[in-house]
Design an enzyme around this catalytic site. Structure first.
Site, PDB file in Angstrom:
ATOM      1  N   LYS A 110       0.830  -1.211   0.000  1.00  0.00           N
ATOM      2  CA  LYS A 110       0.000   0.000   0.000  1.00  0.00           C
ATOM      3  C   LYS A 110       0.860   1.255   0.000  1.00  0.00           C
ATOM      4  CE  LYS A 110      -4.429  -1.627   1.334  1.00  0.00           C
ATOM      5  NZ  LYS A 110      -5.123  -2.228   2.419  1.00  0.00           N
ATOM      6  N   LYS A 189      -4.403 -13.396  -8.769  1.00  0.00           N
ATOM      7  CA  LYS A 189      -4.920 -14.019  -7.543  1.00  0.00           C
ATOM      8  C   LYS A 189      -6.334 -13.494  -7.269  1.00  0.00           C
ATOM      9  CE  LYS A 189      -4.765 -12.739  -2.946  1.00  0.00           C
ATOM     10  NZ  LYS A 189      -5.146 -13.157  -1.702  1.00  0.00           N
ATOM     11  N   LYS A 192     -10.678  -9.783  -3.056  1.00  0.00           N
ATOM     12  CA  LYS A 192     -11.686  -8.735  -2.952  1.00  0.00           C
ATOM     13  C   LYS A 192     -11.154  -7.415  -3.508  1.00  0.00           C
ATOM     14  CE  LYS A 192     -12.290 -10.638   1.099  1.00  0.00           C
ATOM     15  NZ  LYS A 192     -12.158 -10.757   2.529  1.00  0.00           N
TER      16      LYS A 192
HETATM   17  P1  ADP Z   1      -8.761 -11.005  -0.055  1.00  0.00           P
HETATM   18  O1  ADP Z   1      -7.460 -11.097  -0.809  1.00  0.00           O
HETATM   19  O2  ADP Z   1      -9.910 -11.304  -0.940  1.00  0.00           O
HETATM   20  O3  ADP Z   1      -8.914  -9.696   0.677  1.00  0.00           O
HETATM   21  P2  ADP Z   1      -8.201 -12.058   2.526  1.00  0.00           P
HETATM   22  O4  ADP Z   1      -6.886 -11.365   2.516  1.00  0.00           O
HETATM   23  O5  ADP Z   1      -9.280 -11.551   3.424  1.00  0.00           O
HETATM   24  O6  ADP Z   1      -8.746 -12.135   1.025  1.00  0.00           O
HETATM   25  O7  ADP Z   1      -7.935 -13.597   2.820  1.00  0.00           O
HETATM   26  C1  ADP Z   1      -8.616 -14.416   3.744  1.00  0.00           C
HETATM   27  C2  ADP Z   1      -8.019 -15.802   3.682  1.00  0.00           C
HETATM   28  O8  ADP Z   1      -8.258 -16.398   2.409  1.00  0.00           O
HETATM   29  C3  ADP Z   1      -6.501 -15.836   3.872  1.00  0.00           C
HETATM   30  O9  ADP Z   1      -6.125 -17.000   4.596  1.00  0.00           O
HETATM   31  C4  ADP Z   1      -5.977 -15.892   2.473  1.00  0.00           C
HETATM   32  O10 ADP Z   1      -4.711 -16.471   2.384  1.00  0.00           O
HETATM   33  C5  ADP Z   1      -7.029 -16.745   1.779  1.00  0.00           C
HETATM   34  N1  ADP Z   1      -7.125 -16.362   0.362  1.00  0.00           N
HETATM   35  C6  ADP Z   1      -7.571 -15.190  -0.145  1.00  0.00           C
HETATM   36  N2  ADP Z   1      -7.530 -15.182  -1.485  1.00  0.00           N
HETATM   37  C7  ADP Z   1      -7.035 -16.384  -1.867  1.00  0.00           C
HETATM   38  C8  ADP Z   1      -6.764 -16.999  -3.135  1.00  0.00           C
HETATM   39  N3  ADP Z   1      -7.007 -16.373  -4.276  1.00  0.00           N
HETATM   40  N4  ADP Z   1      -6.249 -18.248  -3.125  1.00  0.00           N
HETATM   41  C9  ADP Z   1      -6.031 -18.901  -1.954  1.00  0.00           C
HETATM   42  N5  ADP Z   1      -6.263 -18.385  -0.739  1.00  0.00           N
HETATM   43  C10 ADP Z   1      -6.766 -17.139  -0.675  1.00  0.00           C
END
Ligand code: ADP
Ligand code: TRP
Length: 321
Positions: A110, A189, A192
């Site tokens: 960020k 990847k 959100k």
């Molecule tokens: P985002 O990237 O959507 O904000 P978070 O950071 O809130 O997701 O991630 C919540 C959990 O889900 C974490 O343990 C993260 O490693 C897992 N996670 C998020 N996106 C992925 C993905 N594309 N593949 C595998 N695991 C993921």
């Protein structure tokens, strides 16, 4: 053995969250005493709308319970119902080198993009370390992107034990290789923050549209595709369809003759079926919110008792008591 993980209430949960974190977490609840929580304190570093936080927190609770988190086996709670974790964050923060936090991607990405960064975002990995250490956690199931944070928790625990004597259990991250990184509709990847998600729950039409919008190339259906394995729809199909079905589609794509539209239609059907039972369970939970709130309240009471015990150990070790 204690298993622990958390998920931020920062938006609707998606297939990346499900396969990267939730499903492994749900499977692990058979193996030991699992603590799973909704990381609402963490969400404060990037979400500033109270109504949204409240709604997202409830949605995460519903999603997780619908997907199979069993409150008889796991302790399920909201992070902020255990405020002791904030005190431990302070104790740990005083032993955390600035350089360690400057290298963490939560902050680095960020600030490199010139986005506004606050103290909370900088301290994010310390709060996460407190989450992990305050429950004597052994195993932390997370997606690949959280591995660095669990390593920070290990470093801080080792340092605290060196400085103040044996206090904390040293945790291990647990990352499932095959689903370490679920791709989004654009091939990045799934996240959100990238707007490329396929949600676990939601409106059928909207989700169908998202799946039909998965990025493909411009080759004709007839053309053989030697790189079928890398195709995004195939990669996601492997997660939601039986292995033999996914392999059949991959072989047909490789050989030529299978159009991307037909592949994506099949993907939608398998995805929709995969979550059919969970969808039904979620609808039942929505009409029984008292039960959901009771689960979280019971979870908080259990988690808090453990947190108080470990915090006191840390307070004694460091001379506060
Ligand atoms: P985002 O990237 O959507 O904000 P978070 O950071 O809130 O997701 O991630 C919540 C959990 O889900 C974490 O343990 C993260 O490693 C897992 N996670 C998020 N996106 C992925 C993905 N594309 N593949 C595998 N695991 C993921
Ligand atoms: N930072 C994690 C994420 O964004 C959520 C989280 C907070 C967490 N505290 C944790 C995960 C402790 C595992 C253990 O996904």
């Amino acid at each position: 053995m204690r298993i622990l993980s958390g998920i931020q209430p920062s938006g609707a949960l998606h297939l990346g969250n499900y396969f990267g974190m939730m499903r492994p977490a749900i499977e692990l609840q058979e193996l030991g005493e699992a603590f799973y929580f909704i990381a609402d304190y963490h969400s404060m570093t990037s979400l500033f709308d109270p109504a949204e936080r409240r709604q997202n927190s409830l949605d995460v609770a519903l999603d997780f319970l619908a997907c199979g988190l069993d409150p008889k086996k796991s302790v399920f709670f909201k992070q902020s119902d255990v405020p002791e974790v904030c005190e431990l964050t302070w104790l740990l923060g005083t032993l955390t080198p600035m350089g360690l936090l400057e290298r963490c991607h939560s902050f680095k990405d960020k600030s490199a993009k010139g986005l506004p960064v606050n103290f909370g975002l900088f301290a994010y990995p310390v709060l996460m370390a407190a989450d992990i250490l305050i429950y004597d956690s052994n195993i932390v199931p997370v997606g690949q992107d959280q591995k660095q944070h669990v390593e920070v928790a290990r470093d801080i625990a080792i340092k605290f034990n060196e400085v103040y004597g044996q206090t904390f259990v040293i945790p291990e991250p647990k990352i499932r290789g095959e689903v370490a990184k679920v791709p989004g509709t654009d091939g990045e990847k799934m996240s959100k923050s990238y707007g490329n998600t396929i949600e676990i729950f939601g409106d059928e039409k909207v989700l169908r549209k998202k799946i039909m919008g998965i990025k493909m190339d411009s080759r004709t259906p007839q053309e053989p595709k030697p790189d079928a394995e890398q195709n995004l729809a195939i990669q996601i199909l492997k997660l939601v369809a039986p292995p033999a079905v996914a392999k059949d589609f991959q072989d047909r794509l490789r050989a030529g003759g299978l159009g991307y539209g037909d592949l994506k239609k099949a993907l939608f059907e398998h995805y929709w079926n995969y979550f059919a039972e969970a969808r039904k369970k979620r609808a039942d939970l929505v009409s029984n919110l008292d039960y959901v709130n009771k689960v979280l309240a019971d979870g908080a009471a259990k988690a808090r008792a453990k947190a108080q015990e470990v915090l006191q150990r840390a307070r004694k070790a460091s001379g506060l008591e």
